[in-house]
Design an enzyme around this catalytic site. Sequence first.
Site, PDB file in Angstrom:
ATOM      1  N   CYS A 147     -41.112  57.507  -8.393  1.00  0.00           N
ATOM      2  CA  CYS A 147     -40.732  56.273  -7.544  1.00  0.00           C
ATOM      3  C   CYS A 147     -42.099  55.523  -7.234  1.00  0.00           C
ATOM      4  O   CYS A 147     -43.115  56.071  -6.576  1.00  0.00           O
ATOM      5  CB  CYS A 147     -40.056  56.869  -6.245  1.00  0.00           C
ATOM      6  SG  CYS A 147     -39.765  55.492  -4.965  1.00  0.00           S
ATOM      7  N   CYS A 205     -40.467  49.432 -10.213  1.00  0.00           N
ATOM      8  CA  CYS A 205     -39.706  50.148  -9.472  1.00  0.00           C
ATOM      9  C   CYS A 205     -38.665  50.821 -10.591  1.00  0.00           C
ATOM     10  O   CYS A 205     -38.292  50.349 -11.430  1.00  0.00           O
ATOM     11  CB  CYS A 205     -38.665  49.306  -8.523  1.00  0.00           C
ATOM     12  SG  CYS A 205     -37.133  50.087  -8.009  1.00  0.00           S
TER      13      CYS A 205
END
Length: 270
Positions: free
Chosen positions: A79, A189
């Site tokens: 992440c 992302c």
Amino acid sequence: MTTSSSEAPPPIGVFDSGLGGLSVLRELVQKLPRQRFIYVADSGHCPYGGKSQDQIIARAVAITDFLIARGAGLIVVACNTATIAAVEYLRANYSLNFVGMEPAVKPAVALTHSGVVGVLATGAALAGDKLLKLIDRHAGGVRVITQPCPGLVEQIEQGELNSAATRALVQRYTQPLLDAGADVIVLGCTHYPFLRSLITEVAGSQVRLLDTGEAVARRVASLVAANSGETVIAASIDWYSSGVPAQMERVGACLWGEAMSVAPLPKLNG
Ligand code: DGL
């Protein structure tokens, strides 16, 4: 499940705010097809993009403790937002290896012909100075434009990879980059690689889309080879979600391409 050595290498822990880390896990499994993995989707606390650094650190610590308790020998912070907010804290407070995400700004700068690169990321990833410093370090004479994308992670968590609402968000977030002349877009992302087709439809196939999953998998493979020798067990993945396991089984299976049996993540402090 058999091993040729007396001790199996420890599992690799992988976590994300939700299902985005599957785009990284896919690359990890490709590079390490006989490795054991534990995947934690923190979907009950997703998105991280609107959270403070302290909140993200608290979740990262709680998940790290859970993964260590299950024997993880290395943790992939799959992440970008959690990496930016928490990986330094994790490295300072735990002795095991953490591999985090770094948006592909450097390769994007090397690839652009127009001299303009766009970066799509979450609000929290863009909030601190870490990403800006990365851009400063690598931009040279290239113009790098950042674009926060609120709402996009939620669409992917719902499995809405091609709905009218998702398309409208993609249009809204990519248009300013295209108007500025970007010919390379960094997917900053880990959820966004699941929108590759849609972004390409909207932006055009001449625009290159870059993510970091493969580079991260290469780094992990080099560490696993260095630390535990040959990996000899059959591949396996234990799935956990802090959200609704049935929801992850439904959407996750679409993103992952095969069925998964998801256990609820026990309540963690953090
Ligand atoms: N997959 C996460 C990332 O790479 C999404 C963060 C969020 O939940 O907003 O940043």
